[in-house]
Design a protein around this motif. Structure first.
Motif, PDB file in Angstrom:
ATOM      1  N   TYR A  46      36.379 -93.369 102.987  1.00 15.17           N
ATOM      2  CA  TYR A  46      35.855 -95.037 102.234  1.00 15.17           C
ATOM      3  C   TYR A  46      35.974 -95.157 100.599  1.00 15.17           C
ATOM      4  N   LEU A  47      35.172 -94.241 100.476  1.00 14.51           N
ATOM      5  CA  LEU A  47      34.389 -93.985  99.266  1.00 14.51           C
ATOM      6  C   LEU A  47      35.306 -93.269  98.015  1.00 14.51           C
ATOM      7  N   ILE A  48      36.299 -92.438  98.409  1.00 11.32           N
ATOM      8  CA  ILE A  48      37.330 -91.851  98.258  1.00 11.32           C
ATOM      9  C   ILE A  48      38.435 -93.022  97.916  1.00 11.32           C
ATOM     10  N   PHE A  49      38.779 -93.436  98.480  1.00  9.93           N
ATOM     11  CA  PHE A  49      39.744 -94.718  98.680  1.00  9.93           C
ATOM     12  C   PHE A  49      39.467 -95.397  97.498  1.00  9.93           C
ATOM     13  N   THR A  50      37.862 -96.179  97.376  1.00 11.81           N
ATOM     14  CA  THR A  50      37.575 -97.722  97.023  1.00 11.81           C
ATOM     15  C   THR A  50      37.651 -96.495  95.346  1.00 11.81           C
ATOM     16  N   THR A  51      36.959 -95.250  95.256  1.00 17.40           N
ATOM     17  CA  THR A  51      37.292 -94.324  93.622  1.00 17.40           C
ATOM     18  C   THR A  51      38.195 -94.152  93.008  1.00 17.40           C
ATOM     19  N   SER A  52      39.374 -94.203  94.075  1.00 17.27           N
ATOM     20  CA  SER A  52      40.716 -93.985  93.293  1.00 17.27           C
ATOM     21  C   SER A  52      41.094 -95.051  93.086  1.00 17.27           C
ATOM     22  N   PHE A  53      40.653 -96.065  93.884  1.00 16.04           N
ATOM     23  CA  PHE A  53      41.111 -97.333  93.696  1.00 16.04           C
ATOM     24  C   PHE A  53      40.615 -98.039  92.153  1.00 16.04           C
ATOM     25  N   TYR A  54      39.294 -97.737  92.588  1.00 16.24           N
ATOM     26  CA  TYR A  54      38.459 -98.596  90.730  1.00 16.24           C
ATOM     27  C   TYR A  54      39.018 -97.414  89.727  1.00 16.24           C
ATOM     28  N   ALA A  55      38.627 -96.809  89.546  1.00 19.08           N
ATOM     29  CA  ALA A  55      39.634 -95.671  88.728  1.00 19.08           C
ATOM     30  C   ALA A  55      40.736 -95.575  88.534  1.00 19.08           C
ATOM     31  N   TRP A  56      41.264 -96.330  88.869  1.00 21.59           N
ATOM     32  CA  TRP A  56      42.969 -96.744  88.811  1.00 21.59           C
ATOM     33  C   TRP A  56      42.882 -97.721  87.187  1.00 21.59           C
ATOM     34  N   GLY A  57      41.932 -99.184  88.014  1.00 28.70           N
ATOM     35  CA  GLY A  57      41.885-100.179  86.917  1.00 28.70           C
ATOM     36  C   GLY A  57      40.857-100.224  85.570  1.00 28.70           C
ATOM     37  N   THR A  58      40.234 -98.952  85.939  1.00 32.58           N
ATOM     38  CA  THR A  58      40.033 -98.246  84.442  1.00 32.58           C
ATOM     39  C   THR A  58      40.629 -98.211  83.631  1.00 32.58           C
ATOM     40  N   LEU A  59      40.944 -97.078  84.219  1.00 38.84           N
ATOM     41  CA  LEU A  59      42.017 -96.132  83.602  1.00 38.84           C
ATOM     42  C   LEU A  59      43.356 -97.113  83.309  1.00 38.84           C
ATOM     43  N   ILE A  60      43.852 -98.046  83.359  1.00 39.82           N
ATOM     44  CA  ILE A  60      44.819 -98.839  82.955  1.00 39.82           C
ATOM     45  C   ILE A  60      44.622 -99.521  81.641  1.00 39.82           C
ATOM     46  N   GLY A  61      43.012-100.226  81.958  1.00 36.61           N
ATOM     47  CA  GLY A  61      42.402-100.670  80.853  1.00 36.61           C
ATOM     48  C   GLY A  61      42.214-100.037  79.510  1.00 36.61           C
ATOM     49  N   GLU A  62      41.511 -98.426  80.008  1.00 35.17           N
ATOM     50  CA  GLU A  62      42.219 -97.499  78.733  1.00 35.17           C
ATOM     51  C   GLU A  62      43.154 -97.246  77.942  1.00 35.17           C
ATOM     52  N   GLY A  63      43.953 -98.144  78.505  1.00 35.08           N
ATOM     53  CA  GLY A  63      45.210 -97.887  78.132  1.00 35.08           C
ATOM     54  C   GLY A  63      46.053 -96.759  78.475  1.00 35.08           C
ATOM     55  N   PHE A  64      45.737 -96.158  79.914  1.00 35.51           N
ATOM     56  CA  PHE A  64      46.949 -95.064  80.382  1.00 35.51           C
ATOM     57  C   PHE A  64      47.192 -95.649  82.054  1.00 35.51           C
ATOM     58  N   PRO A  65      47.210 -96.238  81.867  1.00 35.27           N
ATOM     59  CA  PRO A  65      48.264 -96.468  83.624  1.00 35.27           C
ATOM     60  C   PRO A  65      48.982 -95.585  83.872  1.00 35.27           C
ATOM     61  N   GLY A  66      49.110 -94.669  83.755  1.00 34.81           N
ATOM     62  CA  GLY A  66      50.538 -92.963  83.599  1.00 34.81           C
ATOM     63  C   GLY A  66      49.338 -92.708  84.762  1.00 34.81           C
ATOM     64  N   ALA A  67      48.402 -92.017  84.193  1.00 36.82           N
ATOM     65  CA  ALA A  67      46.855 -91.093  84.226  1.00 36.82           C
ATOM     66  C   ALA A  67      46.796 -91.837  85.248  1.00 36.82           C
ATOM     67  N   GLY A  68      46.216 -93.577  85.410  1.00 36.76           N
ATOM     68  CA  GLY A  68      45.574 -94.059  86.884  1.00 36.76           C
ATOM     69  C   GLY A  68      46.322 -94.264  87.547  1.00 36.76           C
ATOM     70  N   PHE A  69      47.693 -94.788  87.364  1.00 36.10           N
ATOM     71  CA  PHE A  69      48.418 -94.052  89.072  1.00 36.10           C
ATOM     72  C   PHE A  69      48.993 -93.461  89.880  1.00 36.10           C
ATOM     73  N   LYS A  70      48.331 -91.706  88.654  1.00 28.27           N
ATOM     74  CA  LYS A  70      48.378 -90.890  90.118  1.00 28.27           C
ATOM     75  C   LYS A  70      47.170 -89.991  89.732  1.00 28.27           C
ATOM     76  N   PHE A  71      45.747 -90.278  89.318  1.00 23.98           N
ATOM     77  CA  PHE A  71      44.701 -90.614  90.124  1.00 23.98           C
ATOM     78  C   PHE A  71      45.287 -91.268  91.631  1.00 23.98           C
ATOM     79  N   PHE A  72      45.113 -92.353  91.837  1.00 25.67           N
ATOM     80  CA  PHE A  72      44.669 -93.283  92.545  1.00 25.67           C
ATOM     81  C   PHE A  72      46.174 -92.791  93.646  1.00 25.67           C
ATOM     82  N   LEU A  73      46.969 -92.166  93.373  1.00 25.37           N
ATOM     83  CA  LEU A  73      48.054 -91.012  94.489  1.00 25.37           C
ATOM     84  C   LEU A  73      47.586 -90.270  95.339  1.00 25.37           C
ATOM     85  N   LEU A  74      47.067 -89.281  94.069  1.00 23.07           N
ATOM     86  CA  LEU A  74      46.044 -88.913  94.912  1.00 23.07           C
ATOM     87  C   LEU A  74      45.194 -88.920  96.158  1.00 23.07           C
ATOM     88  N   GLY A  75      43.498 -89.963  95.435  1.00 25.64           N
ATOM     89  CA  GLY A  75      43.019 -90.093  95.543  1.00 25.64           C
ATOM     90  C   GLY A  75      44.094 -90.860  97.488  1.00 25.64           C
TER      91      GLY A  75
END
Length: 97
Positions: A46-75
């Motif tokens: 559960y922690l791995i999934f939620t961390t990747s989901f929250y990191a995706w949102g953070t990276l979208i906010g930082e202006g890196f939506p592509g990297a966030g989506f790839k990180f979310f898919l990996l997680g």
């Protein structure tokens, strides 16, 4: 901002509590004997999934939506593979036939 406030963390805790209580009832219904290390493994997936989901949102906010989506898919795929393994582990120790 919403994600900086206490309401976000309150809702996050409520969601975690609801999911944990649901999973406890689900495991009891399936006849899975849950001890501390099985709860630890379940929480880790559960922690791995939620961390990747929250990191995706953070990276979208930082202006890196592509990297966030790839990180979310990996997680997501890591948590999916570990989740299937956890399901098989828990089902192998099932008290029901």
């Amino acid at each position: 901002m919403f994600f900086d406030g206490n309401i976000f963390w309150l809702l996050n805790g409520v969601i975690l509590t609801v999911i944990a209580l649901w999973f406890k009832d689900f495991a009891a219904e399936k006849g899975w004997g849950m001890n501390w290390w099985k709860w630890l493994l379940t929480g880790s997936v559960y922690l791995i999934f939620t961390t990747s989901f929250y990191a995706w949102g953070t990276l979208i906010g930082e202006g890196f939506p592509g990297a966030g989506f790839k990180f979310f898919l990996l997680g997501f795929f890591v948590s999916l593979i570990l989740g299937v393994g956890l399901w098989r582990l828990l089902a192998a120790g099932s008290k029901k036939a």
